[in-house]
Every structure is written in C-alpha cells, then in structure tokens.
Design an enzyme around this catalytic site. Sequence first.
Site, PDB file in Angstrom:
ATOM      1  CG  ASP A 160      34.652  31.600  58.302  1.00  0.00           C
ATOM      2  OD1 ASP A 160      35.574  32.117  58.949  1.00  0.00           O
ATOM      3  OD2 ASP A 160      34.706  30.422  57.889  1.00  0.00           O
ATOM      4  CG  ASN A 161      34.475  28.216  53.699  1.00  0.00           C
ATOM      5  OD1 ASN A 161      35.087  28.320  54.758  1.00  0.00           O
ATOM      6  ND2 ASN A 161      34.991  27.608  52.649  1.00  0.00           N
ATOM      7  CE  LYS A 214      39.008  25.416  42.162  1.00  0.00           C
ATOM      8  NZ  LYS A 214      37.729  24.674  42.153  1.00  0.00           N
ATOM      9  CE1 TYR A 263      48.107  28.966  54.710  1.00  0.00           C
ATOM     10  CE2 TYR A 263      50.452  28.839  55.143  1.00  0.00           C
ATOM     11  CZ  TYR A 263      49.204  29.350  55.450  1.00  0.00           C
ATOM     12  OH  TYR A 263      49.061  30.246  56.484  1.00  0.00           O
TER      13      TYR A 263
HETATM   14  P1  NAD Z   1      41.754  29.398  60.739  1.00  0.00           P
HETATM   15  O1  NAD Z   1      41.766  28.155  59.938  1.00  0.00           O
HETATM   16  O2  NAD Z   1      41.311  29.323  62.154  1.00  0.00           O
HETATM   17  O3  NAD Z   1      40.917  30.538  60.027  1.00  0.00           O
HETATM   18  C1  NAD Z   1      40.713  30.612  58.656  1.00  0.00           C
HETATM   19  C2  NAD Z   1      39.251  30.927  58.433  1.00  0.00           C
HETATM   20  O4  NAD Z   1      39.013  31.058  57.021  1.00  0.00           O
HETATM   21  C3  NAD Z   1      38.316  29.843  58.947  1.00  0.00           C
HETATM   22  O5  NAD Z   1      37.284  30.429  59.690  1.00  0.00           O
HETATM   23  C4  NAD Z   1      37.798  29.183  57.677  1.00  0.00           C
HETATM   24  O6  NAD Z   1      36.538  28.586  57.841  1.00  0.00           O
HETATM   25  C5  NAD Z   1      37.803  30.344  56.712  1.00  0.00           C
HETATM   26  N1  NAD Z   1      37.870  29.955  55.303  1.00  0.00           N
HETATM   27  C6  NAD Z   1      38.695  29.047  54.721  1.00  0.00           C
HETATM   28  N2  NAD Z   1      38.459  29.001  53.398  1.00  0.00           N
HETATM   29  C7  NAD Z   1      37.489  29.909  53.131  1.00  0.00           C
HETATM   30  C8  NAD Z   1      36.805  30.304  51.957  1.00  0.00           C
HETATM   31  N3  NAD Z   1      37.098  29.761  50.760  1.00  0.00           N
HETATM   32  N4  NAD Z   1      35.839  31.241  52.048  1.00  0.00           N
HETATM   33  C9  NAD Z   1      35.512  31.798  53.253  1.00  0.00           C
HETATM   34  N5  NAD Z   1      36.124  31.449  54.399  1.00  0.00           N
HETATM   35  C10 NAD Z   1      37.104  30.512  54.340  1.00  0.00           C
HETATM   36  O7  NAD Z   1      43.241  29.975  60.670  1.00  0.00           O
HETATM   37  P2  NAD Z   1      43.887  31.250  61.384  1.00  0.00           P
HETATM   38  O8  NAD Z   1      45.030  30.766  62.176  1.00  0.00           O
HETATM   39  O9  NAD Z   1      42.860  32.074  62.020  1.00  0.00           O
HETATM   40  O10 NAD Z   1      44.492  32.007  60.114  1.00  0.00           O
HETATM   41  C11 NAD Z   1      43.861  33.150  59.558  1.00  0.00           C
HETATM   42  C12 NAD Z   1      44.747  33.696  58.436  1.00  0.00           C
HETATM   43  O11 NAD Z   1      46.037  34.023  58.939  1.00  0.00           O
HETATM   44  C13 NAD Z   1      44.949  32.711  57.297  1.00  0.00           C
HETATM   45  O12 NAD Z   1      44.890  33.390  56.080  1.00  0.00           O
HETATM   46  C14 NAD Z   1      46.336  32.172  57.540  1.00  0.00           C
HETATM   47  O13 NAD Z   1      46.969  31.794  56.347  1.00  0.00           O
HETATM   48  C15 NAD Z   1      47.028  33.366  58.180  1.00  0.00           C
HETATM   49  N6  NAD Z   1      48.143  32.938  59.028  1.00  0.00           N
HETATM   50  C16 NAD Z   1      47.928  32.406  60.271  1.00  0.00           C
HETATM   51  C17 NAD Z   1      49.007  31.994  61.033  1.00  0.00           C
HETATM   52  C18 NAD Z   1      48.852  31.429  62.415  1.00  0.00           C
HETATM   53  O14 NAD Z   1      49.842  31.068  63.044  1.00  0.00           O
HETATM   54  N7  NAD Z   1      47.664  31.351  62.964  1.00  0.00           N
HETATM   55  C19 NAD Z   1      50.313  32.104  60.523  1.00  0.00           C
HETATM   56  C20 NAD Z   1      50.485  32.616  59.249  1.00  0.00           C
HETATM   57  C21 NAD Z   1      49.391  33.052  58.513  1.00  0.00           C
END
Ligand code: NAD
Length: 320
Positions: A36-37, A94, A148
Amino acid sequence: MSNPKKRILITGGAGFLGSHLCDRLVAQGHDVLCVDNYFTGRRDNVAGLLGQKNFEALRHDITWPLYVEVDEIYNLACPASPVHYQFDPVQTTKTSVIGAINVLGLAKRVKAKVFQASTSEVYGDPTVHPQTEDYRGNVNPIGPRACYDEGKRCAETLFFDYWRQHKTRIKVVRIFNTYGPRMHPQDGRVVSNFIVQALKGEDITVYGDGSQTRAFCYVDDLVEGFIRMMATGDDVTGPVNLGNPMEIPVRELAERVIRLVGAKSKLVFRPLPVDDPLQRCPDITMAKDLLKWEPTVALEDGLVKTIGYFEGLLRERGEI
Ligand code: NAD
Ligand code: UDP
C-alpha cells in the site's frame, strides 16, 4: 485448515476492503503480503496483524513494478471514494491502468492467479436496471468521475487481454457500494458521512433531493464473495457483480442513520455532484449461480456495527 497455505499479495491491503481481506486470509493461515502507498489506507487498519508471522506490510506504489513470488494477487489498490479519486485524477487513472499492467505482468511472470477489484462505476449512470454483467454502461469519458470509471474500464480490458493473449488466470469482480468498519471517516462516501454527521449532531448532507438510489453491501459479505471468486476454477474469469441488491433512496438511508444513532440531526440538501448516477443496484444472479454467494447481513445490522466503529473512533479522537 482445508486450504493449502498460499502466498498472497493484496495491493491496497491497508484500505477499507483490503484490511478486512488481510484479516480473513491471515486467519486462514496464508502468507499475506499487504502492499500500500497509504494514500487513503491507514497503518492502523492492519496494526492488529503486524505481530503475526504470516503477515507482512510493504509501502509501495503499484504504478511502479514489484517483483515478489506469490501464488495469488488481489488487486485492490485505488482510491474508491469520489472525493479521494478526484483529488488527483491523473494519479487515479495511473493507479488503475499502470497498476493493472504491473500486477498482470507480475501474475504472468510468476503464474499467479490475479483478482481485480472492479466497480459498478463501469456501468456509469445506468440505463439498464438492475445492472447485469452484460450491460455495457453509460459512462461520460470526459467528466470528473471518468478518471475512476474509465481507469477501471481500461483495467478490465487489460485483464481480459492478458487472459486471451497470455492465458493469465484472471478473476474480475464488479463491486457495488460497500460499507462497514474502517471506512475512512473523511472519505466523503455516503454511509461514513451520514454516520459521522449524526454522531456529531451535525446536519446530514443529502445531495440532490435524495431520491437517487444505491444498494449497500456489508464488508464481511463482500470479502466472502472475493474469497469464493478466487477459489473458482480457471474457466471462471468474471466479470461478476458483487453487492447487496437491497436498493434504497439516499434520503431514506439518512433517515435510518438518524434513527439508529438516536441523533437530532436535520437533513440539509446540497447540489447533486456532476454525473452522480440516479440509480444503482446489482443483479447478482451470476454470483448466486457461480459462487453460491449472496449477502447475509441486513442493512440495519450492518449499520449498527458501523455506527459502533465510528463512535469508538470519534471518542478516541475526542471529536464527540
Ligand atoms: P480504500 O481507499 O479504503 O482502499 C484503497 C487502498 O489502495 C488504500 O489503502 C490506498 O492507500 C491504496 N492505494 C491507492 N493508490 C495506490 C497506489 N498507487 N499504490 C498502492 N496503494 C494504493 O478503498 P476501498 O473501499 O477499500 O476500495 C478497495 C478497492 O475496491 C478499490 O480498487 C475500489 O475501486 C474497489 N471498490 C470499492 C467499492 C466500495 O464500495 N468500497 C466499490 C467499488 C469498487
Ligand atoms: N451522497 C449524499 N451525501 C453525502 C455523500 C454522498 O447524498 O454526504 C450521495 C451521493 O451524491 C450519491 C450517493 O450518496 O448519490 C452515494 O455516494 P458515494 O460517494 O458513497 O458513492 P457513489 O455511489 O456515488 O460512488
């Protein structure tokens, strides 16, 4: 343990969904590497796992290649809330596109199975309701949500091209709105916003007239769906919708949260964000058939657990 022990990489593992997935896979005895970043994720989300022998956390941005030996990859890295993904839209695209190329390249090299957390946003503002996987969507490619939506669409394209071209074993799920403990309190998503506002006794900000609908899935149900999808045979690629088909207008969600918190907050109406979908609800027939999966947690029960989490967090921070 019924499953043989696997080496599993979870990108975005310190985020909301990723951290719950880490919990489940570590508890099953697998070796889990969380990458994670920390853009929207927090080390606190995985702090409870740091002492475990089968858990490791690495700060890394997936727009850069990563070389590790693993058996399975869950690609979750990407900010998910509109506020966060629009903060740096170029980085969002990206992360989705270059990130997908990097995880697919890794999967190809080490012959790992690779899972993509795609989204209901690939359907845009849908004209088919509820959304089935064969619906191709109604996305504005130049609007503020496009970084997105189009990023995730392109990631799906890459997954299916790696599958056709390189026989990479892929698993694509389209996630619908999911909520639960460890959502970021400031991420602007509707469930976290409403609960935090109600707990603080503030007005509840309903965008538009609140007649737009969403269908909310509790995080534990969703993670179960992830694990079942990863366990399917190589012929199952998806995309498969995962979500709770219990659709509710946003205004009604606000009223429920106020009632469950016992708050005195009032509803205030704010402009609807650009390209905000009017309705969204998954058709989960495919998940039921293929994965024998469907949500089990009722909205009220999930909201009570989530309210408990935010109450603890806000008290700890002295905000209530
Ligand atoms: P979140 O923002 O809590 O988690 C995303 C994580 O990715 C974070 O920990 C963030 O720090 C990390 N991250 C972002 N860019 C990064 C990079 N370049 N390199 C490494 N780490 C990176 O969101 P979430 O709700 O946990 O979502 C997780 C995944 O599920 C995402 O891909 C999101 O698109 C997908 N998603 C979630 C939902 C929802 O309702 N929660 C719905 C549709 C899709
Ligand atoms: N929303 C709202 N008030 C808020 C936050 C969101 O009315 O404080 C609305 C938003 O306009 C959308 C729905 O709730 O119609 C879900 O928003 P969210 O950002 O959680 O996710 P989306 O489904 O739009 O990606």
